[in-house]
Design a protein around this motif. Sequence first.
Motif, PDB file in Angstrom:
ATOM      1  N   LEU A  37       0.821  -1.209   0.000  1.00 51.48           N
ATOM      2  CA  LEU A  37       0.000   0.000   0.000  1.00 51.48           C
ATOM      3  C   LEU A  37       0.856   1.260   0.000  1.00 51.48           C
ATOM      4  O   LEU A  37       0.525   2.251  -0.680  1.00 51.48           O
ATOM      5  N   GLU A  38       1.960   1.233   0.747  1.00 46.06           N
ATOM      6  CA  GLU A  38       2.834   2.404   0.783  1.00 46.06           C
ATOM      7  C   GLU A  38       3.514   2.626  -0.566  1.00 46.06           C
ATOM      8  O   GLU A  38       3.660   3.766  -1.029  1.00 46.06           O
ATOM      9  N   MET A  44       1.244   6.536  -6.866  1.00 51.87           N
ATOM     10  CA  MET A  44       0.140   7.447  -7.188  1.00 51.87           C
ATOM     11  C   MET A  44       0.570   8.895  -7.058  1.00 51.87           C
ATOM     12  O   MET A  44       0.180   9.756  -7.877  1.00 51.87           O
ATOM     13  N   TYR A  45       1.383   9.170  -6.048  1.00 49.82           N
ATOM     14  CA  TYR A  45       1.878  10.540  -5.869  1.00 49.82           C
ATOM     15  C   TYR A  45       2.740  10.955  -7.064  1.00 49.82           C
ATOM     16  O   TYR A  45       2.568  12.045  -7.635  1.00 49.82           O
ATOM     17  N   LEU A  72      -0.659  11.843   4.544  1.00 49.91           N
ATOM     18  CA  LEU A  72      -1.837  11.450   5.306  1.00 49.91           C
ATOM     19  C   LEU A  72      -2.171   9.969   5.096  1.00 49.91           C
ATOM     20  O   LEU A  72      -2.535   9.262   6.043  1.00 49.91           O
ATOM     21  N   LYS A  73      -2.050   9.538   3.832  1.00 46.88           N
ATOM     22  CA  LYS A  73      -2.279   8.129   3.542  1.00 46.88           C
ATOM     23  C   LYS A  73      -1.262   7.252   4.279  1.00 46.88           C
ATOM     24  O   LYS A  73      -1.605   6.189   4.831  1.00 46.88           O
ATOM     25  N   SER A  74       0.001   7.697   4.304  1.00 49.75           N
ATOM     26  CA  SER A  74       1.040   6.927   5.000  1.00 49.75           C
ATOM     27  C   SER A  74       0.727   6.828   6.489  1.00 49.75           C
ATOM     28  O   SER A  74       0.846   5.748   7.095  1.00 49.75           O
ATOM     29  N   TYR A  77      -2.074   4.365   6.967  1.00 48.95           N
ATOM     30  CA  TYR A  77      -1.624   2.978   6.883  1.00 48.95           C
ATOM     31  C   TYR A  77      -0.862   2.569   8.147  1.00 48.95           C
ATOM     32  O   TYR A  77      -1.030   1.454   8.662  1.00 48.95           O
ATOM     33  N   ILE A  78      -0.005   3.486   8.626  1.00 55.04           N
ATOM     34  CA  ILE A  78       0.766   3.181   9.837  1.00 55.04           C
ATOM     35  C   ILE A  78      -0.165   2.998  11.033  1.00 55.04           C
ATOM     36  O   ILE A  78      -0.025   2.061  11.825  1.00 55.04           O
ATOM     37  N   GLY A  79      -1.143   3.914  11.166  1.00 53.23           N
ATOM     38  CA  GLY A  79      -2.080   3.825  12.290  1.00 53.23           C
ATOM     39  C   GLY A  79      -2.915   2.562  12.240  1.00 53.23           C
ATOM     40  O   GLY A  79      -3.053   1.847  13.250  1.00 53.23           O
ATOM     41  N   GLU A  80      -3.478   2.269  11.062  1.00 48.25           N
ATOM     42  CA  GLU A  80      -4.310   1.072  10.933  1.00 48.25           C
ATOM     43  C   GLU A  80      -3.475  -0.194  11.113  1.00 48.25           C
ATOM     44  O   GLU A  80      -3.903  -1.145  11.774  1.00 48.25           O
TER      45      GLU A  80
END
Length: 328
Positions: A37-38, A44-45, A72-74, A77-80
Amino acid sequence: MSIAEYFRKKHLTFITLVSWFLLFYIIAALVFWFISLETQNKQMYVFRVSELKKDDPTYYNKVLEFDKARRLKSFQYIGEGSTFLCLILVGAVFVYRATKRQIVLSHQQQNFMMAVTHELKTPIAVARLNLETLLKRKLEEPQREKLLRNTLQETNRLNELCNNILVSAQLEAGGYRLNRQELNFSQLAEDVLDDCVARYPQRIFVPAIQTGIYVEGEQLLLQLLVSNLLENALKYSAKDKPVQVSLEVEGKWAKLSVADEGAGIPDEEKKKIFTKFYRIGNENTRSTKGTGLGLYLCKKIAIDHKGSIGVKNNTPQGSIFTVTLQSV
């Protein structure tokens, strides 16, 4: 080591290995998906930035927006991922401990059934043999009295065993209602001790019971508590060694102590001995009688009477069990 114990340990080892394998597999899969995902987020960026026209006046603002969205996406992903990882670890530990506890409990229950079978068969066989002897032979009066006394002792053993099992089941299920009343604890302890002296005339008892000590509680349960402590001391000490019984008041507390001069209890076993079905050693090699319910019941009864029970080493050897109850 018996064959059953060997396979039981192999079973536990197999479950442990499978649990660790599944845990590492799930963690590896979680890490793999996080990296995927990362990587996709960064791609995508890069793609979105490459689609922009550099001569656009808002080019740098859009790049900053895309970078902010990427970060924010990173963080998401880290939080989840961290949350799922913590849940997985907690769940794995819980499942492993629950499984291990169930295996240990099953082992203890098997030992309990073996002990109960032995405890039931022995007094029944002795009582039956004594009664058959009385029926088939004409014995002198002293011999008849000896056989009858021996039979009575065995039936008392059966009665105590049944009481321990029934009271343990009722206390465990919450079906036993305490009939609290003010009791002469000194008299109760003396009565139980006198009964023990009558049943074991060859044993040495050293009483030091202070008179006039009253507590509030259930008479049957407190009798069972004192009786179990005395039986425990007799079981684990030599026949020529004394058993000391003391009862005194310290402040607002009544303290009952039963001391023996047996082999003693290792420090690592002192907390385990109050666990249901737990007995030191192996049921196949253990020579002392018992079911592993006596000390468990003592602790349960003491707690239900808002008291406590503990054990410490005796000098020069042996153990001292102390029950503390609030006096009235």
